[in-house]
Scaffold this active site. Structure first.
Site, PDB file in Angstrom:
ATOM      1  N   HIS A   1      12.619  -2.367   2.329  1.00 41.67           N
ATOM      2  CA  HIS A   1      11.856  -1.038   2.704  1.00 41.67           C
ATOM      3  C   HIS A   1      12.917  -0.160   2.249  1.00 41.67           C
ATOM      4  CE1 HIS A   1       9.144  -3.119   5.146  1.00 41.67           C
ATOM      5  NE2 HIS A   1      10.131  -3.648   5.860  1.00 41.67           N
TER       6      HIS A   1
ATOM      7  N   GLU B   1      12.464  -9.292   2.442  1.00 42.49           N
ATOM      8  CA  GLU B   1      11.554  -8.028   3.241  1.00 42.49           C
ATOM      9  C   GLU B   1      12.357  -6.671   2.666  1.00 42.49           C
ATOM     10  OE1 GLU B   1      10.675  -8.300   7.433  1.00 42.49           O
ATOM     11  OE2 GLU B   1      10.724  -6.253   7.333  1.00 42.49           O
TER      12      GLU B   1
ATOM     13  N   ASN C   1       8.141  -5.461  -0.571  1.00 44.41           N
ATOM     14  CA  ASN C   1       8.009  -4.383   0.030  1.00 44.41           C
ATOM     15  C   ASN C   1       6.441  -4.303   0.520  1.00 44.41           C
ATOM     16  OD1 ASN C   1       7.769  -1.898   1.392  1.00 44.41           O
ATOM     17  ND2 ASN C   1       8.876  -0.684  -0.261  1.00 44.41           N
TER      18      ASN C   1
ATOM     19  N   ALA D   1       3.122  -0.556   4.920  1.00 47.50           N
ATOM     20  CA  ALA D   1       2.695  -0.775   6.200  1.00 47.50           C
ATOM     21  C   ALA D   1       2.122  -2.205   6.985  1.00 47.50           C
ATOM     22  CB  ALA D   1       1.168   0.284   6.855  1.00 47.50           C
TER      23      ALA D   1
ATOM     24  N   ARG E   1       5.276  10.955  -2.594  1.00 49.69           N
ATOM     25  CA  ARG E   1       4.998  10.507  -1.126  1.00 49.69           C
ATOM     26  C   ARG E   1       6.170  10.929  -0.041  1.00 49.69           C
ATOM     27  NH1 ARG E   1       4.755   4.496   1.252  1.00 49.69           N
ATOM     28  NH2 ARG E   1       4.066   5.076   3.371  1.00 49.69           N
TER      29      ARG E   1
ATOM     30  N   ARG F   1      13.000   5.079  12.626  1.00 47.92           N
ATOM     31  CA  ARG F   1      11.876   5.612  12.596  1.00 47.92           C
ATOM     32  C   ARG F   1      10.887   5.397  13.716  1.00 47.92           C
ATOM     33  NH1 ARG F   1       9.025   5.100   6.897  1.00 47.92           N
ATOM     34  NH2 ARG F   1       7.939   7.069   7.810  1.00 47.92           N
TER      35      ARG F   1
ATOM     36  N   PRO G   1       0.762  -1.222  -0.006  1.00 51.25           N
ATOM     37  CA  PRO G   1      -0.041  -0.102   0.164  1.00 51.25           C
ATOM     38  C   PRO G   1       0.609   1.342  -0.087  1.00 51.25           C
ATOM     39  CG  PRO G   1      -0.149  -1.105   2.210  1.00 51.25           C
ATOM     40  CD  PRO G   1       0.570  -2.192   1.172  1.00 51.25           C
ATOM     41  N   ASN G   2       0.263   2.216  -0.699  1.00 51.62           N
ATOM     42  CA  ASN G   2       0.765   3.572  -0.924  1.00 51.62           C
ATOM     43  C   ASN G   2       2.169   3.681  -1.536  1.00 51.62           C
ATOM     44  OD1 ASN G   2      -1.533   4.781   0.885  1.00 51.62           O
ATOM     45  ND2 ASN G   2      -0.220   3.678   2.473  1.00 51.62           N
TER      46      ASN G   2
ATOM     47  N   TYR H   1      11.036   8.824   1.488  1.00 49.92           N
ATOM     48  CA  TYR H   1      11.248   7.785   0.425  1.00 49.92           C
ATOM     49  C   TYR H   1      11.987   8.142  -0.937  1.00 49.92           C
ATOM     50  CZ  TYR H   1       7.813   5.760   3.681  1.00 49.92           C
ATOM     51  OH  TYR H   1       7.070   5.232   4.804  1.00 49.92           O
TER      52      TYR H   1
HETATM   53  C1  DQA Z   1       8.102   1.199   3.730  1.00 47.39           C
HETATM   54  C2  DQA Z   1       8.219   1.526   5.286  1.00 47.39           C
HETATM   55  C3  DQA Z   1       6.989   1.358   5.962  1.00 47.39           C
HETATM   56  O1  DQA Z   1       6.936   1.530   7.335  1.00 47.39           O
HETATM   57  C4  DQA Z   1       5.848   2.348   5.621  1.00 47.39           C
HETATM   58  O2  DQA Z   1       4.459   1.844   5.977  1.00 47.39           O
HETATM   59  C5  DQA Z   1       5.838   2.055   3.959  1.00 47.39           C
HETATM   60  C6  DQA Z   1       7.057   2.051   3.444  1.00 47.39           C
HETATM   61  C7  DQA Z   1       9.213   1.623   3.250  1.00 47.39           C
HETATM   62  O3  DQA Z   1       9.455   1.066   1.944  1.00 47.39           O
HETATM   63  O4  DQA Z   1      10.188   2.185   3.595  1.00 47.39           O
HETATM   64  O5  DQA Z   1       4.707   2.084   3.402  1.00 47.39           O
HETATM   65  O6  DQA Z   1       7.724  -0.279   3.563  1.00 47.39           O
END
Ligand code: DQA
Length: 147
Positions: free
Chosen positions: A100, A98, A74, A77, A18, A107, A10-11, A23
């Site tokens: 990010h 995994e 990735n 959240a 964003r 954070r 998501p996102n 990011y």
């Molecule tokens: C993320 C880190 C997560 O905590 C966050 O909710 C994201 C992006 C990252 O790529 O840094 O949506 O996965």
């Protein structure tokens, strides 16, 4: 030929606009271009996907079984909340890294816990978009070591 699924949660469709201070400025399409270039260099094929929906991510992880040799995930959240995605990774047994963009450990406290880390081959975080090709290198190495 080795095939990798690069799956974004998501996102991440909003990358580039964003919170660029966290990011970066690369869009998801820029990230996909990076991954395609890395795939060519490594001699692997990739599928690149994104969904904002937990169940859709679970479905894609299930569908990876027999289709892909490894997953770069990735989960956004959902990393911190989703037992369903953790179970999907554990159930399909497709090796998963995994990933990010940000360093989740630098954070908020709620980002320090990952359900996925329990079932992942390893975790890469904090290198921005460059983390994707790094993860692809790591996965290819992992698959070669297993063979
Ligand atoms: C993320 C880190 C997560 O905590 C966050 O909710 C994201 C992006 C990252 O790529 O840094 O949506 O996965």
């Amino acid at each position: 030929m080795t095939s990798l699924l690069i799956l974004n949660g998501p996102n991440l469709n909003l990358l580039g606009t964003r919170q660029p201070d966290i990011y970066g400025h690369a869009t998801l399409s820029d990230v996909e271009d990076l991954c395609n270039a890395k795939a060519d260099a490594l001699g692997v094929t990739i599928s690149f996907a994104q969904s904002n929906h937990e169940g859709a991510l679970v479905d894609q992880i299930h569908a990876a079984r027999g289709q892909h040799d490894g997953i770069i995930l990735n989960a956004g959240a959902y990393t911190h909340t989703s037992i369903a995605i953790m179970d999907a990774v554990a159930s399909t047994e497709v090796p998963t890294i995994e990933l990010h963009l940000s360093n989740i450990h630098a954070r908020e406290d709620f980002r320090h816990h990952s359900y996925l880390a329990k079932v992942a081959v390893g975790v890469i975080c904090g290198f921005g978009a460059a983390g994707y090709p790094l993860a692809m290198d790591a996965m290819v190495q992992h698959l070669e070591n297993r063979a």
